[in-house]
Design a protein around this motif. Sequence first.
Motif, mmCIF file in Angstrom:
data_model
loop_
_atom_site.group_PDB
_atom_site.id
_atom_site.type_symbol
_atom_site.label_atom_id
_atom_site.label_comp_id
_atom_site.label_asym_id
_atom_site.label_seq_id
_atom_site.Cartn_x
_atom_site.Cartn_y
_atom_site.Cartn_z
ATOM 1 N N LEU A 212 0.825 -1.210 0.000
ATOM 2 C CA LEU A 212 0.000 0.000 0.000
ATOM 3 C C LEU A 212 0.858 1.258 0.000
ATOM 4 O O LEU A 212 0.587 2.216 -0.745
ATOM 5 C CB LEU A 212 -0.934 0.002 1.206
ATOM 6 N N GLY A 213 1.887 1.268 0.848
ATOM 7 C CA GLY A 213 2.763 2.443 0.907
ATOM 8 C C GLY A 213 3.480 2.671 -0.401
ATOM 9 O O GLY A 213 3.568 3.813 -0.889
ATOM 10 N N GLY A 214 3.993 1.611 -1.005
ATOM 11 C CA GLY A 214 4.676 1.756 -2.286
ATOM 12 C C GLY A 214 3.734 2.184 -3.395
ATOM 13 O O GLY A 214 4.064 3.053 -4.211
ATOM 14 N N ALA A 215 2.539 1.582 -3.433
ATOM 15 C CA ALA A 215 1.564 1.952 -4.452
ATOM 16 C C ALA A 215 1.172 3.419 -4.354
ATOM 17 O O ALA A 215 0.941 4.094 -5.365
ATOM 18 C CB ALA A 215 0.318 1.066 -4.330
ATOM 19 N N SER A 216 1.110 3.914 -3.115
ATOM 20 C CA SER A 216 0.773 5.327 -2.913
ATOM 21 C C SER A 216 1.804 6.240 -3.565
ATOM 22 O O SER A 216 1.460 7.171 -4.300
ATOM 23 C CB SER A 216 0.675 5.623 -1.417
ATOM 24 N N TRP A 217 3.097 5.984 -3.310
ATOM 25 C CA TRP A 217 4.139 6.828 -3.895
ATOM 26 C C TRP A 217 4.192 6.683 -5.413
ATOM 27 O O TRP A 217 4.404 7.677 -6.129
ATOM 28 C CB TRP A 217 5.491 6.479 -3.274
ATOM 29 N N LEU A 218 3.974 5.484 -5.917
ATOM 30 C CA LEU A 218 3.955 5.295 -7.370
ATOM 31 C C LEU A 218 2.794 6.062 -8.006
ATOM 32 O O LEU A 218 2.929 6.629 -9.093
ATOM 33 C CB LEU A 218 3.844 3.799 -7.696
ATOM 34 N N LEU A 219 1.664 6.084 -7.319
ATOM 35 C CA LEU A 219 0.495 6.799 -7.837
ATOM 36 C C LEU A 219 0.707 8.307 -7.784
ATOM 37 O O LEU A 219 0.327 9.030 -8.720
ATOM 38 C CB LEU A 219 -0.745 6.404 -7.031
ATOM 39 N N ILE A 220 1.320 8.794 -6.718
ATOM 40 C CA ILE A 220 1.617 10.230 -6.631
ATOM 41 C C ILE A 220 2.558 10.636 -7.760
ATOM 42 O O ILE A 220 2.388 11.688 -8.388
ATOM 43 C CB ILE A 220 2.230 10.572 -5.255
ATOM 44 N N GLY A 221 3.554 9.795 -8.024
ATOM 45 C CA GLY A 221 4.445 10.075 -9.151
ATOM 46 C C GLY A 221 3.711 10.098 -10.473
ATOM 47 O O GLY A 221 4.038 10.889 -11.365
ATOM 48 N N ALA A 222 2.693 9.245 -10.610
ATOM 49 C CA ALA A 222 1.920 9.196 -11.852
ATOM 50 C C ALA A 222 1.133 10.487 -12.075
ATOM 51 O O ALA A 222 0.895 10.881 -13.221
ATOM 52 C CB ALA A 222 0.973 8.000 -11.837
ATOM 53 N N ILE A 223 0.736 11.150 -10.983
ATOM 54 C CA ILE A 223 0.015 12.424 -11.118
ATOM 55 C C ILE A 223 0.902 13.453 -11.811
ATOM 56 O O ILE A 223 0.501 14.085 -12.788
ATOM 57 C CB ILE A 223 -0.425 12.938 -9.735
ATOM 58 N N ALA A 224 2.118 13.619 -11.284
ATOM 59 C CA ALA A 224 3.037 14.593 -11.883
ATOM 60 C C ALA A 224 3.436 14.176 -13.295
ATOM 61 O O ALA A 224 3.500 15.013 -14.201
ATOM 62 C CB ALA A 224 4.279 14.733 -11.000
ATOM 63 N N TRP A 225 3.696 12.897 -13.496
ATOM 64 C CA TRP A 225 4.121 12.409 -14.811
ATOM 65 C C TRP A 225 3.046 12.651 -15.871
ATOM 66 O O TRP A 225 3.344 13.022 -17.011
ATOM 67 C CB TRP A 225 4.449 10.929 -14.710
ATOM 68 N N SER A 226 1.771 12.456 -15.495
ATOM 69 C CA SER A 226 0.685 12.654 -16.461
ATOM 70 C C SER A 226 0.619 14.105 -16.926
ATOM 71 O O SER A 226 0.266 14.382 -18.072
ATOM 72 C CB SER A 226 -0.650 12.240 -15.838
ATOM 73 N N LEU A 227 0.980 15.036 -16.051
ATOM 74 C CA LEU A 227 0.941 16.451 -16.418
ATOM 75 C C LEU A 227 2.108 16.837 -17.329
ATOM 76 O O LEU A 227 2.020 17.827 -18.048
ATOM 77 C CB LEU A 227 0.952 17.312 -15.151
#
Length: 322
Positions: A212-227
């Motif tokens: 869960l902790g790792g998935a959270s950081w990967l998802l946060i990174g995906a937010i910035a990457w998508s932009l």
Amino acid sequence: MTPAAQQAWTWFKRIAPWALAMLVLTLVARQARTVEWPAVGQALQALSLTQVLGAAGLALLSYALVASFDLIGRRLTGHPLSIPRTLGTAAISYAFNLNFGALVGGFGLRLRLYMRGGLSASTVAKVIAHSMVTNWLGYLWVAGAVLLWAPPHLPGSWALSDMVLRAIGAAMVALALAYLALCGWSRQRELGWRGHTLALPGGRMALLQALLGGASWLLIGAIAWSLFGGRIDYPAVLGALLLAAVAGVLTHVPAGLGVLEAVFVATLGDRLPATEVLATVLAYRAAYYLLPLALALPAYAWSEAAARPRSAKAQPLPTNGI
């Protein structure tokens, strides 16, 4: 350590974070004067509606995932609050935490909302502790993996070679694995510190924390990457984000204001013009910081209003001295 040295160290710990924060803010302010803000505005306008809506959707999904960390604390402490109330409390607190600092959202607001539901302060503290362990356990293995296989490009003045970064990454992954091993095989099922105890989860629960902790950081990174719209590869964006997160914690600047932008420009400024990097980070801040806060503020206000009638009923009637 002598009493004088201990007192000096205590004062140093109190003053150093504020001094570092002032130094960082001063450097950020100087850097801000050199930014071509009209170009930043044009870069912001160039973002497509699809990118903006996609980032907003990922941000809300990320908050739901982070809020689930408190369910681990609910399971391990056995507190009776319902799952929806636990998730709502965690999501509201996290939005305040990001924007106003850990003392306000991560601790103060969470304590208020949970204790209103009947939990003791010690139980709330344990829930917070398990949530923090989940978050930073995920950070350890994700950041460690990034440093091992795709170390971010740092400015030469930072004097950290790829070999040093990989060594740091290996140490971080080793720490994460050590925690999993401790939870899975240690006979001691409680951790103690200054008279406080915290239940040590079992191996499966610890593995769930890591996922869960790792998935959270990967998802946060995906937010910035998508932009960024694919103009910069995902590992590079994730690496910049992970560095910015630590920089924000070390400087104690609420919301990492200026720190987040400075780290992104420093690490990714050689791949895109600084104005475009800055515009993207501002859009990320709007999606991940401001949008959830805009939802959390009325939710918190509603919880306060809903609690007042119960508080009023609980107060005894005046006796007029009788």
